[in-house]
Design a protein around this motif. Structure first.
Motif, mmCIF file in Angstrom:
data_model
loop_
_atom_site.group_PDB
_atom_site.id
_atom_site.type_symbol
_atom_site.label_atom_id
_atom_site.label_comp_id
_atom_site.label_asym_id
_atom_site.label_seq_id
_atom_site.Cartn_x
_atom_site.Cartn_y
_atom_site.Cartn_z
ATOM 1 N N GLU A 168 -6.673 -14.317 5.369
ATOM 2 C CA GLU A 168 -7.854 -14.578 6.191
ATOM 3 C C GLU A 168 -8.414 -13.283 6.765
ATOM 4 O O GLU A 168 -7.682 -12.408 7.232
ATOM 5 N N LEU A 169 -9.756 -13.158 6.732
ATOM 6 C CA LEU A 169 -10.407 -11.999 7.322
ATOM 7 C C LEU A 169 -10.440 -12.167 8.838
ATOM 8 O O LEU A 169 -10.834 -13.203 9.355
ATOM 9 N N ILE A 170 -9.993 -11.129 9.565
ATOM 10 C CA ILE A 170 -9.983 -11.165 11.022
ATOM 11 C C ILE A 170 -11.311 -10.635 11.550
ATOM 12 O O ILE A 170 -11.715 -9.514 11.245
ATOM 13 N N ASN A 171 -12.016 -11.466 12.331
ATOM 14 C CA ASN A 171 -13.307 -11.075 12.894
ATOM 15 C C ASN A 171 -13.158 -10.660 14.356
ATOM 16 O O ASN A 171 -12.398 -11.266 15.118
ATOM 17 N N PHE A 172 -13.892 -9.622 14.759
ATOM 18 C CA PHE A 172 -13.911 -9.197 16.147
ATOM 19 C C PHE A 172 -14.912 -10.044 16.913
ATOM 20 O O PHE A 172 -15.880 -10.556 16.358
ATOM 21 N N ILE A 173 -14.711 -10.181 18.229
ATOM 22 C CA ILE A 173 -15.594 -11.006 19.042
ATOM 23 C C ILE A 173 -16.883 -10.245 19.373
ATOM 24 O O ILE A 173 -16.931 -9.015 19.330
ATOM 25 N N GLU A 174 -17.917 -11.004 19.725
ATOM 26 C CA GLU A 174 -19.174 -10.393 20.149
ATOM 27 C C GLU A 174 -19.048 -9.926 21.596
ATOM 28 O O GLU A 174 -18.549 -10.652 22.458
ATOM 29 N N ILE A 175 -19.477 -8.711 21.866
ATOM 30 C CA ILE A 175 -19.431 -8.165 23.227
ATOM 31 C C ILE A 175 -20.805 -8.295 23.868
ATOM 32 O O ILE A 175 -21.743 -7.586 23.502
ATOM 33 N N THR A 176 -20.947 -9.221 24.810
ATOM 34 C CA THR A 176 -22.179 -9.379 25.576
ATOM 35 C C THR A 176 -22.034 -8.611 26.895
ATOM 36 O O THR A 176 -20.925 -8.204 27.261
ATOM 37 N N MET A 220 -7.943 -11.363 26.865
ATOM 38 C CA MET A 220 -8.722 -11.103 25.661
ATOM 39 C C MET A 220 -8.696 -12.302 24.714
ATOM 40 O O MET A 220 -9.704 -12.616 24.082
ATOM 41 N N MET A 221 -7.548 -12.969 24.641
ATOM 42 C CA MET A 221 -7.466 -14.169 23.807
ATOM 43 C C MET A 221 -8.346 -15.283 24.379
ATOM 44 O O MET A 221 -8.981 -16.025 23.631
ATOM 45 N N THR A 222 -8.399 -15.383 25.701
ATOM 46 C CA THR A 222 -9.256 -16.378 26.343
ATOM 47 C C THR A 222 -10.724 -16.131 26.020
ATOM 48 O O THR A 222 -11.515 -17.072 25.844
ATOM 49 N N LEU A 223 -11.091 -14.845 25.896
ATOM 50 C CA LEU A 223 -12.475 -14.492 25.570
ATOM 51 C C LEU A 223 -12.777 -14.615 24.082
ATOM 52 O O LEU A 223 -13.907 -14.351 23.656
ATOM 53 N N GLY A 224 -11.790 -14.998 23.279
ATOM 54 C CA GLY A 224 -12.029 -15.277 21.862
ATOM 55 C C GLY A 224 -11.372 -14.348 20.870
ATOM 56 O O GLY A 224 -11.503 -14.551 19.663
ATOM 57 N N ALA A 225 -10.668 -13.318 21.322
ATOM 58 C CA ALA A 225 -10.033 -12.390 20.387
ATOM 59 C C ALA A 225 -8.788 -13.032 19.783
ATOM 60 O O ALA A 225 -7.982 -13.615 20.508
ATOM 61 N N PRO A 226 -8.602 -12.941 18.455
ATOM 62 C CA PRO A 226 -7.364 -13.436 17.846
ATOM 63 C C PRO A 226 -6.155 -12.721 18.431
ATOM 64 O O PRO A 226 -6.264 -11.581 18.923
ATOM 65 N N VAL A 254 -4.972 -18.015 13.644
ATOM 66 C CA VAL A 254 -4.366 -19.028 14.520
ATOM 67 C C VAL A 254 -2.857 -18.851 14.563
ATOM 68 O O VAL A 254 -2.226 -19.059 15.606
ATOM 69 N N GLY A 255 -2.272 -18.441 13.449
ATOM 70 C CA GLY A 255 -0.837 -18.192 13.416
ATOM 71 C C GLY A 255 -0.440 -17.099 14.397
ATOM 72 O O GLY A 255 0.580 -17.202 15.087
ATOM 73 N N THR A 256 -1.248 -16.039 14.471
ATOM 74 C CA THR A 256 -0.935 -14.968 15.425
ATOM 75 C C THR A 256 -1.155 -15.434 16.866
ATOM 76 O O THR A 256 -0.431 -15.015 17.772
ATOM 77 N N ASP A 257 -2.142 -16.325 17.073
ATOM 78 C CA ASP A 257 -2.344 -16.884 18.409
ATOM 79 C C ASP A 257 -1.101 -17.650 18.867
ATOM 80 O O ASP A 257 -0.652 -17.513 20.016
#
Length: 361
Positions: free
Chosen positions: A2-10, A43-49, A111-114
């Motif tokens: 699976e490709l790991i995507n970074f979260i959007e920084i607003t 960081m996980m709460t904000l969406g980072a794997p 999700v496995g790493t989460d």
């Protein structure tokens, strides 16, 4: 894979990361565990794997740890030799643990790493936090009995470790004020590094191990851990960077807040007793434990390990986890700042008394 995507920084996300970094930095300087046990979940709460949160947290760690170590070394709280030796063995643990994390990512995806990171948090915080809280109560009772700043007695294990003499392996630890065999440092360092590779903080093992196994005072153990964190952070950034999972944006935003917070935390340690450091460690550990616990059912459902939960229940569990994490952050900030302000107030009052005494003479 699976490709790991970074979260959007607003703009809002950036502000939150800086604030979280500030609190994590204060906790780091105060108890020497890197503060990552609040930063990684945030960081996980904000969406980072999970793997990105851990890798980015490790990346921000080494410059912050260096600042904290230098600051606390000025107060004579760092055993540099012990920290460097443990740091070398910890680096081996980081490399091994990174392999475990990437294997999980390649097999089960983000999700496995989460799930892996959250489960490691729950187990580690339950064991270490409970043990430290028990020790805090014992030392607090001694202090309440009027024994004041009496040093914590060495554990039976620490006395035995310091009594062992293995030719060719002995080093003198300034913190423990004794000679210790390097052979005892190998498993402590490796375990510290392995845990750091899983949740971005090895202080949960490193600090208690120095206190209870090596016989280093809590204040000095927490300071020496910052040396180990610097070494682990530098190597871990390289190891995880080669996997392409270090989000430098997350790391820099957290670092921006942490560099200020860590100095306040380090100053705060000069005004507290050993048992107060242990109390802070225990309370924040046990609070964060419950935060990550509420996320685990959702991860298990996503991986098909249990029956998927209804969307309303998933949202409720996430809200509970987010709320408890916020409590942990507030507790960390309050504990460090209150210790700092109380200490400054007491110091100012003492200086005023001395000034009046000099004027009377």
């Amino acid at each position: 894979m699976e490709l790991i995507n970074f979260i959007e920084i607003t703009p809002l996300t950036a502000i939150l990361l800086i604030l979280v970094g500030f609190v994590g930095g204060m906790v780091s300087g105060f108890i020497g565990s890197g503060g990552a046990f609040v930063l990684t979940p945030a960081m996980m709460t904000l969406g980072a794997p999970g793997i990105v949160a851990v890798a980015s947290n490790i990346c921000h760690k080494f410059p912050k740890a260096l600042v904290g170590a230098v600051k606390r070394n000025k107060y004579g709280q760092v055993d540099v030799k012990l920290g460097l030796i443990l740091g070398v063995f910890a680096e081996a643990g980081v490399l091994f643990g990174k392999g475990v994390m990437t294997d999980i990512k390649n097999t089960f995806g983000a999700v496995g790493t989460d799930l892996y990171v959250s489960a490691m948090f729950v187990v580690t915080l339950a064991v270490v936090g409970g043990f430290v809280f028990k020790d805090y109560r014992k030392l607090k009772a001694l202090d309440d009995a009027g024994q004041g700043e009496v040093a914590a007695p060495l554990t039976r294990l620490a006395r035995w470790v310091q009594s062992v003499r293995i030719p060719g392996t002995m080093i003198h630890s300034r913190g423990a004020q004794a000679e210790i065999s390097v052979l005892f440092l190998i498993p402590i360092g490796f375990a510290t590094g392995f845990l750091a590779s899983a949740i971005a903080v090895g202080g949960f093992i490193g600090v208690p191990a120095m206190i209870y196994i090596l016989g280093v005072p809590a204040i000095m153990a927490s300071a020496t851990e910052l040396v180990i964190a610097f070494i682990m952070g530098l190597g871990g950034t390289i190891f995880y960077g080669l996997e392409g999972v270090v989000d430098i944006r997350l790391a820099m935003l957290i670092l921006l807040g942490s560099l200020f917070g860590v100095q306040l935390g380090a100053i705060g340690t000069t005004y507290v007793k050993d048992y107060q450091v242990k109390f802070t460690m225990a309370v924040i550990m046990l609070t964060v434990l419950f935060s990550r616990f509420f996320y685990i059912p959702g991860y298990l459902g996503d991986l098909g390990m249990i029956e998927p939960l209804p969307g309303t229940m998933i949202r409720a569990l996430k809200l509970a986890g987010d709320g408890i994490l916020a409590v942990a952050l507030l507790l960390g900030a309050y504990t460090v700042l209150s210790a700092l302000f109380r200490g400054m107030k007491a110091h100012k009052a003492q200086q005023a008394v001395l000034a009046r005494a000099e004027a009377a003479d």
